[in-house]
Write an enzyme that holds these catalytic residues in place. Sequence first.
Site, PDB file in Angstrom:
ATOM      1  N   SER A 126     -16.328   3.000  -5.723  1.00  0.00           N
ATOM      2  CA  SER A 126     -15.694   1.704  -5.486  1.00  0.00           C
ATOM      3  C   SER A 126     -15.953   1.218  -4.079  1.00  0.00           C
ATOM      4  O   SER A 126     -16.110   2.010  -3.151  1.00  0.00           O
ATOM      5  CB  SER A 126     -14.182   1.856  -5.701  1.00  0.00           C
ATOM      6  OG  SER A 126     -13.492   0.791  -5.132  1.00  0.00           O
ATOM      7  N   TYR A 151      -5.767   5.024  -3.504  1.00  0.00           N
ATOM      8  CA  TYR A 151      -6.863   4.840  -4.472  1.00  0.00           C
ATOM      9  C   TYR A 151      -8.206   4.913  -3.735  1.00  0.00           C
ATOM     10  O   TYR A 151      -9.112   5.645  -4.137  1.00  0.00           O
ATOM     11  CB  TYR A 151      -6.745   3.484  -5.185  1.00  0.00           C
ATOM     12  CG  TYR A 151      -8.003   3.112  -5.921  1.00  0.00           C
ATOM     13  CD1 TYR A 151      -8.888   2.175  -5.387  1.00  0.00           C
ATOM     14  CD2 TYR A 151      -8.335   3.722  -7.120  1.00  0.00           C
ATOM     15  CE1 TYR A 151     -10.063   1.857  -6.041  1.00  0.00           C
ATOM     16  CE2 TYR A 151      -9.507   3.410  -7.780  1.00  0.00           C
ATOM     17  CZ  TYR A 151     -10.372   2.478  -7.232  1.00  0.00           C
ATOM     18  OH  TYR A 151     -11.541   2.175  -7.877  1.00  0.00           O
ATOM     19  N   LYS A 155     -11.321   7.787  -3.952  1.00  0.00           N
ATOM     20  CA  LYS A 155     -12.744   7.502  -4.196  1.00  0.00           C
ATOM     21  C   LYS A 155     -13.607   8.059  -3.055  1.00  0.00           C
ATOM     22  O   LYS A 155     -14.695   8.594  -3.292  1.00  0.00           O
ATOM     23  CB  LYS A 155     -12.971   5.992  -4.358  1.00  0.00           C
ATOM     24  CG  LYS A 155     -12.437   5.451  -5.669  1.00  0.00           C
ATOM     25  CD  LYS A 155     -13.153   6.055  -6.892  1.00  0.00           C
ATOM     26  CE  LYS A 155     -12.651   5.460  -8.181  1.00  0.00           C
ATOM     27  NZ  LYS A 155     -13.298   6.057  -9.382  1.00  0.00           N
TER      28      LYS A 155
HETATM   29  C1  WQD Z   1      -8.146  -8.944  -5.538  1.00  0.00           C
HETATM   30  C2  WQD Z   1      -7.444  -9.931  -4.642  1.00  0.00           C
HETATM   31  C3  WQD Z   1      -5.144  -9.392  -4.272  1.00  0.00           C
HETATM   32  C4  WQD Z   1      -3.552 -10.202  -8.241  1.00  0.00           C
HETATM   33  C5  WQD Z   1     -10.195  -3.945  -7.348  1.00  0.00           C
HETATM   34  C6  WQD Z   1     -10.027  -2.834  -8.309  1.00  0.00           C
HETATM   35  C7  WQD Z   1     -10.439  -1.538  -7.691  1.00  0.00           C
HETATM   36  C8  WQD Z   1     -11.812  -1.666  -7.057  1.00  0.00           C
HETATM   37  C9  WQD Z   1     -11.853  -2.811  -6.080  1.00  0.00           C
HETATM   38  C10 WQD Z   1     -13.438  -0.875  -8.579  1.00  0.00           C
HETATM   39  C11 WQD Z   1      -6.507  -9.248  -3.640  1.00  0.00           C
HETATM   40  C12 WQD Z   1      -5.289 -10.743  -4.983  1.00  0.00           C
HETATM   41  C13 WQD Z   1      -4.452 -10.055  -7.195  1.00  0.00           C
HETATM   42  C14 WQD Z   1      -2.567 -11.219  -8.175  1.00  0.00           C
HETATM   43  C15 WQD Z   1      -3.403 -11.881  -6.028  1.00  0.00           C
HETATM   44  N1  WQD Z   1     -12.826  -1.874  -8.017  1.00  0.00           N
HETATM   45  N2  WQD Z   1      -4.368 -10.885  -6.109  1.00  0.00           N
HETATM   46  N3  WQD Z   1      -2.550 -12.014  -7.069  1.00  0.00           N
HETATM   47  O1  WQD Z   1      -7.380  -4.902  -5.017  1.00  0.00           O
HETATM   48  O2  WQD Z   1      -9.749  -5.777  -4.678  1.00  0.00           O
HETATM   49  O3  WQD Z   1      -9.267  -3.848  -6.280  1.00  0.00           O
HETATM   50  O4  WQD Z   1     -11.487  -3.977  -6.812  1.00  0.00           O
HETATM   51  O5  WQD Z   1     -13.287   0.263  -8.430  1.00  0.00           O
HETATM   52  O6  WQD Z   1     -10.475  -0.596  -8.728  1.00  0.00           O
HETATM   53  O7  WQD Z   1      -8.673  -2.784  -8.680  1.00  0.00           O
HETATM   54  O8  WQD Z   1      -8.640  -6.189  -6.835  1.00  0.00           O
HETATM   55  O9  WQD Z   1      -8.024  -7.959  -8.407  1.00  0.00           O
HETATM   56  O10 WQD Z   1      -6.206  -6.357  -7.577  1.00  0.00           O
HETATM   57  O11 WQD Z   1      -7.141  -8.042  -6.023  1.00  0.00           O
HETATM   58  O12 WQD Z   1      -3.341 -12.606  -5.028  1.00  0.00           O
HETATM   59  O13 WQD Z   1      -1.733 -11.406  -9.107  1.00  0.00           O
HETATM   60  O14 WQD Z   1      -6.622 -10.766  -5.461  1.00  0.00           O
HETATM   61  O15 WQD Z   1      -4.092  -9.406  -3.331  1.00  0.00           O
HETATM   62  O16 WQD Z   1      -6.516  -9.968  -2.423  1.00  0.00           O
HETATM   63  P1  WQD Z   1      -8.717  -5.203  -5.578  1.00  0.00           P
HETATM   64  P2  WQD Z   1      -7.441  -7.127  -7.300  1.00  0.00           P
END
Ligand code: WQD
Length: 351
Positions: A126, A151, A155
């Site tokens: 990741s 998390y 990784k």
């Molecule tokens: C993205 C952005 C949130 C939900 C993911 C995977 C992880 C890894 C990396 C593969 C952040 C914002 C989210 C919401 C929001 N991928 N958000 N409101 O945290 O980057 O991690 O990619 O391994 O496994 O989970 O992804 O989609 O949770 O968040 O504002 O209701 O969207 O704060 O800035 P993240 P995400």
Amino acid sequence: MNKILVTGGCGYIGSHTIVDLIENGYEVISVDNNSRSNPNVLKGIEQITGQKVKNYKVDLCNFDDTFAIFQENTDISGVIHFAAYKSVAESVVNPLMYFENNLVSLINLLKCVQEFQIPHFVFSSSCTVYGNPDEIPVTETTAPKPAESPYGYSKQMSEQIVNEFTKSSGIACVLLRYFNPAGAHPSAIIGEMPVGKPQNLVPAITQTAIGRIPKMLVHGNDYPTRDGSCIRDYIHICDLANAHTLSIQYLEQGKNSKPCEVFNLGSGNGVSVLEAIQAFEKISGIKLNYETGPRRSGDVVAVYANNDKAKAVLGWKPLFSLEEMMATAWKWEQRLKADETVFSGQSGELN
Ligand code: WQD
């Protein structure tokens, strides 16, 4: 026909990768304890590919059960390991559950790969291994910063375990650093099925738009970015899936220049949360009901990929645009709602 074992085969990335593997001539078996996925996804895979895929409902943290799968399938030529917990936010609340599940399952699997001399191993890593990078876009040689969540640490540790394993075992491995998977198979027969309230941005957007959740929260708009919201690199799930097939082929052809190769799998485009919402509103014609809330613990401010290496070395060509990610995600969400008969009304649970 080479047989590939896919762990987490009933999950979002696993299921799409199984479709791509089958379409590229592979036989596939799945191992998935369905703790966060549903075996009915395999019906969707069969509907798309015409192939039945056997799933072993086994917890990889149980070594004996895992070992038995390899004893029963002595013709496995490669393993692709997806099965792990992956919520940044949840890992902050329950770090030990993340370290135990993600590391014990990996170690058990590698012990079996070594015992049965499986020649090729592809690991689902990741972009969170980069932490909050000083410079973006990140390349595979960008020095990892401290992770921002358990998390991310799981990784980082997993990559070190795989690295040391390749040195001692001589088994060739590929580490794939995913950025943010999004979208669904264009058929809308398979897609992302979060269990419970969605953690990830795109399902949160589509579930808000369809009315499954009343309002979406943007986690912070006071970050040092162009519009104050976090920047990520969204990559279509089908593009991500194809990179796994290419990685297996790369290893089969003996092209790897060293025992453990790392590839960034991102579109190369940084997109903010607000820009992602705007892209969804553009393709759907829906004004999304959201409000801005506090920052979310564990979030990285901004990260996106330099994907030149995967394109040059694997021959990977990401095809889908951000708008197509949103359009396929939306089509899938609409199908989930239309087929309440197939889905029990609780996202992620099928009858
Ligand atoms: C993205 C952005 C949130 C939900 C993911 C995977 C992880 C890894 C990396 C593969 C952040 C914002 C989210 C919401 C929001 N991928 N958000 N409101 O945290 O980057 O991690 O990619 O391994 O496994 O989970 O992804 O989609 O949770 O968040 O504002 O209701 O969207 O704060 O800035 P993240 P995400």
